[in-house]
Design an enzyme around this catalytic site. Structure first.
Site, PDB file in Angstrom:
ATOM      1  N   TYR A 116       6.436 -10.127   6.956  1.00 19.74           N
ATOM      2  CA  TYR A 116       6.437  -8.680   7.179  1.00 19.74           C
ATOM      3  C   TYR A 116       7.034  -8.364   8.544  1.00 19.74           C
ATOM      4  O   TYR A 116       6.955  -9.167   9.479  1.00 19.74           O
ATOM      5  CB  TYR A 116       5.009  -8.127   7.136  1.00 19.74           C
ATOM      6  CG  TYR A 116       4.419  -7.970   5.760  1.00 19.74           C
ATOM      7  CD1 TYR A 116       4.483  -6.746   5.089  1.00 19.74           C
ATOM      8  CD2 TYR A 116       3.781  -9.029   5.126  1.00 19.74           C
ATOM      9  CE1 TYR A 116       3.928  -6.597   3.825  1.00 19.74           C
ATOM     10  CE2 TYR A 116       3.221  -8.890   3.866  1.00 19.74           C
ATOM     11  CZ  TYR A 116       3.301  -7.666   3.224  1.00 19.74           C
ATOM     12  OH  TYR A 116       2.755  -7.516   1.977  1.00 19.74           O
ATOM     13  N   ASP A 125       0.821  -1.207   0.000  1.00 20.94           N
ATOM     14  CA  ASP A 125       0.000   0.000   0.000  1.00 20.94           C
ATOM     15  C   ASP A 125       0.857   1.259   0.000  1.00 20.94           C
ATOM     16  O   ASP A 125       2.076   1.206   0.183  1.00 20.94           O
ATOM     17  CB  ASP A 125      -0.905   0.027   1.231  1.00 20.94           C
ATOM     18  CG  ASP A 125      -2.009  -1.014   1.177  1.00 20.94           C
ATOM     19  OD1 ASP A 125      -2.423  -1.370   0.057  1.00 20.94           O
ATOM     20  OD2 ASP A 125      -2.449  -1.460   2.249  1.00 20.94           O
TER      21      ASP A 125
END
Length: 269
Positions: A109, A51
């Site tokens: 992540y 994003d």
């Protein structure tokens, strides 16, 4: 031929990974540089679309080309033509059946929190600043109920387009290194905003605003409205993508590169 690349980028000034009209994106910058070096239009596929404001140290892409270049020529040529906040970490020719997204078996992540009274001037866009007292051990304890294959409806974005909310989380660790708190999570795949929503909820536990058991209750509720706020984008990094061992893709330190890999909870698992 098909070529895979390992990519690192600071997502601060980009409107996400995906190419869009009238705004800058990581994909567009890479395709522009690749097309220049290959001397023909290049379209790329990535392992995971990030994003706006989200970073990567372990993004993987692939593209097809008829241009003959050595791996070092691709690397040096691309890094000379890319903006300073995007860099190629490795290049490898792969079989034409390889796909950066569909060949991947897991993604990893890290969410980096700078927990200090005062905001940082350096690395400010690469961490998420929280001045409140945070107990990383409580966050870690609360997060262990998220391990395994489960329905993560409570942690998916309202507009998430995935056909199923089920994901398999194989590792989740929260650790502190001085003022830095690192949430390290691996799963077969992630829902939209899943890591940031998990982080936002775990932070409420770490701040003493919710009990450890609350995360398990959220998971069972399957209701995004009951969960915590979405954590800010700036602290999130895509640090690794797993592929079958026979592909023999390069394995580099996970990053972010200024974060010591020797710190508790951030070594290889």
């Amino acid at each position: 031929m098909r070529i895979a690349l390992g990519i690192e980028y600071d997502g601060s000034r980009y409107f996400g990974w995906q190419r869009q009209r009238e705004v800058i994106s990581v994909q567009a910058e890479l395709e522009k540089a690749l097309s220049r070096i290959a001397n023909h239009p290049v379209s790329i596929q990535c392992a995971g679309r990030t994003d706006a404001g989200v970073h990567a140290t372990g993004q993987v892409i692939h593209f097809d080309t008829h241009a003959i270049r050595s791996e070092s020529a691709w690397t040096l040529g691309l890094n000379s033509n890319l903006p300073p906040d995007i860099a190629v970490r490795w290049v490898k020719e792969v079989d034409e059946t390889f796909h950066a997204r569909f060949s991947a078996t897991a993604r990893r992540y890290r969410y980096v929190i700078y927990n200090h009274n005062y905001r940082p001037a350096i690395l400010g866009s690469g961490v998420s600043h929280y001045h409140e007292t945070i107990d990383a051990a409580l966050m870690h304890l609360a997060g262990q109920c998220l391990l395994g294959e489960q329905d993560f409806t409570s942690f998916r974005a309202i507009g998430c387009q995935s056909k199923t909310p089920w994901r398999n989380v194989t590792h989740l660790c929260v650790s502190r290194q001085g003022p830095y708190i690192v949430l390290d999570i691996r799963a077969n795949a992630f829902l939209h905003h899943m890591v940031r929503n998990i982080t936002g909820s775990l932070l409420l536990v770490g701040q003493g605003l919710k009990p450890v058991e609350w995360i398990a209750e959220l998971l069972a509720a399957k209701d995004r409205n009951q969960a915590g706020p979405t954590a800010k984008a700036g602290g999130l990094y895509l640090v690794d993508v797993d592929y079958p061992a026979e592909l023999a893709l390069p394995q580099l330190p996970l990053g972010p590169l200024w974060l010591p890999d020797s710190a508790p909870g951030t070594t290889s698992f």
